[in-house]
Enzyme design. Structure first.
Site, PDB file in Angstrom:
ATOM      1  N   HIS A  82       0.694  -1.422   0.018  1.00  0.00           N
ATOM      2  CA  HIS A  82       0.019  -0.098   0.029  1.00  0.00           C
ATOM      3  C   HIS A  82       0.877   1.107  -0.053  1.00  0.00           C
ATOM      4  O   HIS A  82       1.783   1.399   0.475  1.00  0.00           O
ATOM      5  CB  HIS A  82      -0.965   0.067   1.115  1.00  0.00           C
ATOM      6  CG  HIS A  82      -1.948  -1.092   1.125  1.00  0.00           C
ATOM      7  ND1 HIS A  82      -2.948  -0.943   2.067  1.00  0.00           N
ATOM      8  CD2 HIS A  82      -2.182  -1.834   0.283  1.00  0.00           C
ATOM      9  CE1 HIS A  82      -3.745  -2.221   1.771  1.00  0.00           C
ATOM     10  NE2 HIS A  82      -3.499  -2.756   0.548  1.00  0.00           N
ATOM     11  N   GLU A  84       0.462   4.080   1.782  1.00  0.00           N
ATOM     12  CA  GLU A  84       0.997   4.568   2.950  1.00  0.00           C
ATOM     13  C   GLU A  84       2.172   3.632   3.597  1.00  0.00           C
ATOM     14  O   GLU A  84       3.196   4.420   4.264  1.00  0.00           O
ATOM     15  CB  GLU A  84      -0.261   4.357   4.131  1.00  0.00           C
ATOM     16  CG  GLU A  84      -1.428   5.042   3.741  1.00  0.00           C
ATOM     17  CD  GLU A  84      -2.336   4.201   2.934  1.00  0.00           C
ATOM     18  OE1 GLU A  84      -3.538   4.146   3.257  1.00  0.00           O
ATOM     19  OE2 GLU A  84      -1.937   3.165   1.914  1.00  0.00           O
ATOM     20  N   CYS A 110      -6.338   1.373   5.086  1.00  0.00           N
ATOM     21  CA  CYS A 110      -7.000   0.235   5.562  1.00  0.00           C
ATOM     22  C   CYS A 110      -6.508   0.053   7.102  1.00  0.00           C
ATOM     23  O   CYS A 110      -5.815   0.722   7.684  1.00  0.00           O
ATOM     24  CB  CYS A 110      -6.573  -0.872   4.765  1.00  0.00           C
ATOM     25  SG  CYS A 110      -4.820  -1.406   4.932  1.00  0.00           S
ATOM     26  N   CYS A 113      -2.741  -0.687   7.401  1.00  0.00           N
ATOM     27  CA  CYS A 113      -1.862   0.590   7.226  1.00  0.00           C
ATOM     28  C   CYS A 113      -2.059   1.516   8.643  1.00  0.00           C
ATOM     29  O   CYS A 113      -1.352   2.164   9.247  1.00  0.00           O
ATOM     30  CB  CYS A 113      -2.269   1.441   6.085  1.00  0.00           C
ATOM     31  SG  CYS A 113      -1.669   0.505   4.530  1.00  0.00           S
TER      32      CYS A 113
END
Length: 153
Positions: A82, A84, A110, A113
């Site tokens: 991801h 992040e 999410c 993260c």
């Protein structure tokens, strides 16, 4: 916009950059960009895609599509990292402290993260689009990480 209407606010400026970073994404399902900022300075950026040096989903196809996995489920069945996570990893790789930083992200983080954001010491998140993950919101709230929906696109 700023008071004089010609310069974007800092929040708009950084969110615009997050959207530009998302254009580097190699995910076939969702392009996400992230930016870590402290004292109005960019510390690191990240976008979603396969780890450095590995084949990208744009090139070899999406395992999640092949297995018909819904968004927000079974994150472990994905070649990608991801945005992040990549921003946090890039800061660590280059020895940049992100404690007390602000995250600008094109999407709400999410749960996975969110847990990384909390442990990294990030104090607030500006995001553009939502993400169906109520537990992420609950954990960020419990950890006193401010979550701010910012829509300029």
């Amino acid at each position: 916009m700023s008071d004089n209407g010609t310069r974007p606010s800092w929040e708009t400026y950084f969110m615009d950059i997050a959207h530009l970073v998302a254009k580097r994404s190699t995910c076939r399902r969702r392009a996400v960009g992230a930016l870590l900022v402290k004292d109005k300075r960019i510390l690191s950026t990240g976008y979603n895609g396969a780890p450095s040096g590995l084949k990208h989903c744009l090139d070899i196809g999406c395992l999640r599509e092949k297995l018909n996995i819904a968004s927000g489920e079974r994150h472990e069945l994905c070649r990608g990292i991801h945005a992040e996570q990549n921003a946090i990893i890039q800061a660590a790789l280059h020895g940049v402290s992100i404690k007390g930083a602000t995250l600008f992200c094109t999407n709400q983080p999410c749960l996975i993260c969110a847990k990384m954001i909390i442990n990294a010491g990030i104090i607030e998140i500006y995001y553009h689009s939502g993400y169906a993950d109520a537990m992420s919101i609950e954990m960020l709230k419990e950890a006193n990480v401010e979550l701010i929906k910012y829509g300029n696109h």
